[in-house]
Design a protein around this motif. Structure first.
Motif, short mmCIF file in Angstrom:
data_model
loop_
_atom_site.label_atom_id
_atom_site.label_comp_id
_atom_site.label_asym_id
_atom_site.label_seq_id
_atom_site.Cartn_x
_atom_site.Cartn_y
_atom_site.Cartn_z
N MET A 1 0.84 -1.19 0.00
CA MET A 1 0.00 0.00 0.00
C MET A 1 0.87 1.25 0.00
O MET A 1 1.89 1.29 0.68
CB MET A 1 -0.93 0.01 1.22
N LEU A 2 0.47 2.23 -0.77
CA LEU A 2 1.23 3.47 -0.84
C LEU A 2 1.21 4.19 0.51
O LEU A 2 0.19 4.21 1.20
CB LEU A 2 0.64 4.40 -1.91
N PRO A 3 2.32 4.82 0.89
CA PRO A 3 2.33 5.58 2.15
C PRO A 3 1.66 6.93 1.98
O PRO A 3 1.59 7.49 0.88
CB PRO A 3 3.83 5.74 2.43
N TRP A 4 1.18 7.49 3.10
CA TRP A 4 0.66 8.85 3.10
C TRP A 4 1.82 9.84 3.05
O TRP A 4 2.84 9.65 3.72
CB TRP A 4 -0.16 9.11 4.36
N VAL A 5 1.65 10.88 2.25
CA VAL A 5 2.65 11.94 2.14
C VAL A 5 2.04 13.25 2.63
O VAL A 5 0.93 13.61 2.23
CB VAL A 5 3.12 12.10 0.68
N ARG A 6 2.75 13.93 3.50
CA ARG A 6 2.26 15.21 4.03
C ARG A 6 2.60 16.32 3.05
O ARG A 6 3.77 16.57 2.75
CB ARG A 6 2.90 15.45 5.38
N LEU A 7 1.57 17.01 2.54
CA LEU A 7 1.77 18.06 1.54
C LEU A 7 1.82 19.46 2.14
O LEU A 7 2.36 20.38 1.53
CB LEU A 7 0.65 18.00 0.50
N GLN A 22 -1.65 13.11 1.25
CA GLN A 22 -1.97 12.47 -0.03
C GLN A 22 -1.41 11.05 -0.06
O GLN A 22 -0.30 10.79 0.40
CB GLN A 22 -1.38 13.26 -1.21
N ARG A 23 -2.22 10.15 -0.63
CA ARG A 23 -1.79 8.77 -0.88
C ARG A 23 -2.28 8.39 -2.27
O ARG A 23 -3.47 8.18 -2.47
CB ARG A 23 -2.35 7.82 0.17
N PHE A 27 -6.79 12.21 -1.21
CA PHE A 27 -6.38 13.30 -0.33
C PHE A 27 -7.15 13.21 0.99
O PHE A 27 -8.29 12.75 1.03
CB PHE A 27 -6.66 14.65 -0.98
N SER A 28 -6.51 13.70 2.03
CA SER A 28 -7.14 13.75 3.34
C SER A 28 -6.75 15.05 4.03
O SER A 28 -5.58 15.44 4.00
CB SER A 28 -6.69 12.55 4.19
N ILE A 29 -7.73 15.73 4.61
CA ILE A 29 -7.45 16.89 5.45
C ILE A 29 -7.70 16.45 6.89
O ILE A 29 -8.78 15.96 7.23
CB ILE A 29 -8.34 18.09 5.08
N MET A 30 -6.68 16.62 7.73
CA MET A 30 -6.73 16.12 9.09
C MET A 30 -6.51 17.25 10.09
O MET A 30 -5.75 18.20 9.81
CB MET A 30 -5.69 15.03 9.30
N LEU A 31 -7.14 17.13 11.21
CA LEU A 31 -6.92 18.03 12.34
C LEU A 31 -6.30 17.19 13.45
O LEU A 31 -6.99 16.38 14.07
CB LEU A 31 -8.21 18.68 12.80
N SER A 39 -11.08 12.70 0.09
CA SER A 39 -11.53 12.91 -1.29
C SER A 39 -12.34 11.75 -1.85
O SER A 39 -12.99 11.88 -2.88
CB SER A 39 -10.32 13.17 -2.20
N ARG A 40 -12.32 10.60 -1.17
CA ARG A 40 -13.10 9.45 -1.63
C ARG A 40 -14.49 9.39 -0.99
O ARG A 40 -15.29 8.52 -1.35
CB ARG A 40 -12.35 8.16 -1.33
N LEU A 41 -14.75 10.28 -0.04
CA LEU A 41 -16.01 10.24 0.69
C LEU A 41 -16.66 11.62 0.63
O LEU A 41 -16.40 12.47 1.47
CB LEU A 41 -15.79 9.80 2.14
N SER A 42 -17.50 11.83 -0.36
CA SER A 42 -18.07 13.16 -0.61
C SER A 42 -19.58 13.22 -0.48
O SER A 42 -20.18 14.28 -0.65
CB SER A 42 -17.68 13.61 -2.03
#
Length: 222
Positions: A1-7, A22-23, A27-31, A39-42
């Protein structure tokens, strides 16, 4: 599985880190450790716009205010649901979120931010709500995590009795006040009704057929 990259990352006013990850194409925005959006759950963010547009069907020249840019799901759904006479203002308080939309997530946003019906406001949506009576046909809030906020204590003012009163006054007769939340909140439902709204609670999945269940309130000003 691809790793998450912090943009990118930025501190909120309350000192918590908001970051874009990003993976692959995801995309994921996290707090902190909490994922605010993916981005997969809209599905529920799109429903926020579609439910409001359905209430206003047939009304020309709709003026819609969206609080919270996020990944643009609500904006794109509103553009698809409304006609060429509509005008949509999107208020986003965090400059980094706008930068991410124009930069790393440009493919996700497509041409939505350049649509002639769209105006982007860098600032507090509460300022626009309080700016004038009967100014908007629809106000959509996807700010923080809903009435139980995570990122800014000041967001509570949007969901207080005073904030709901301001939203009521800012709407045209028959206007729609629609709010996204990660969880139900019976106390918030009661505050909406006390403010004068006719209220529907609409449970909605994050994905079209899967994912967490979120809550959307659709309040109509009589």
């Amino acid at each position: 599985m691809l790793p998450w990259v912090r943009l990118g990352a930025v501190k909120t006013d309350d000192g918590v880190e908001l970051k874009l990850m990003q993976r692959g194409s995801e995309f994921s925005i996290m707090l902190g450790a909490n994922e605010l959006m993916n981005s997969r759950l809209s599905g529920s963010e799109e429903a926020l716009a579609n439910l409001a547009a359905a209430e206003l069907a047939g009304r020309p020249g709709i003026r819609m205010l969206i609080g919270g840019l996020g990944m643009g799901f609500t904006l794109r759904a509103a553009l698809n649901a409304l006609d060429a006479t509509a005008r949509i203002t999107v208020a986003e308080l965090m400059p980094a979120v706008i930068d991410w939309a124009r930069g790393p997530m440009a493919e996700v946003f497509g041409t939505s931010l350049d649509d002639p019906r769209v105006a982007l406001y860098r600032g507090d949506v509460g300022e626009l709500i309080r700016a004038g009576a009967q100014r908007w046909d629809a106000i959509l809030l996807d700010v923080d995590n809903g009435p139980e906020g995570l990122t800014r204590e000041s967001n509570d003012a949007l969901y207080s009795a005073e904030g709901l009163g301001a939203a009521f006054r800012a709407l045209t007769p028959g206007g729609v006040f629609s709010v996204w939340s990660s969880t139900p909140n019976p106390a918030f439902t009661r505050r909406l009704r006390k403010a004068g709204f006719t209220v529907a609670e609409v449970p909605t999945r994050a994905g079209r057929k899967r994912g967490a269940r979120h809550m959307i309130w659709v309040g109509v000003r009589g």
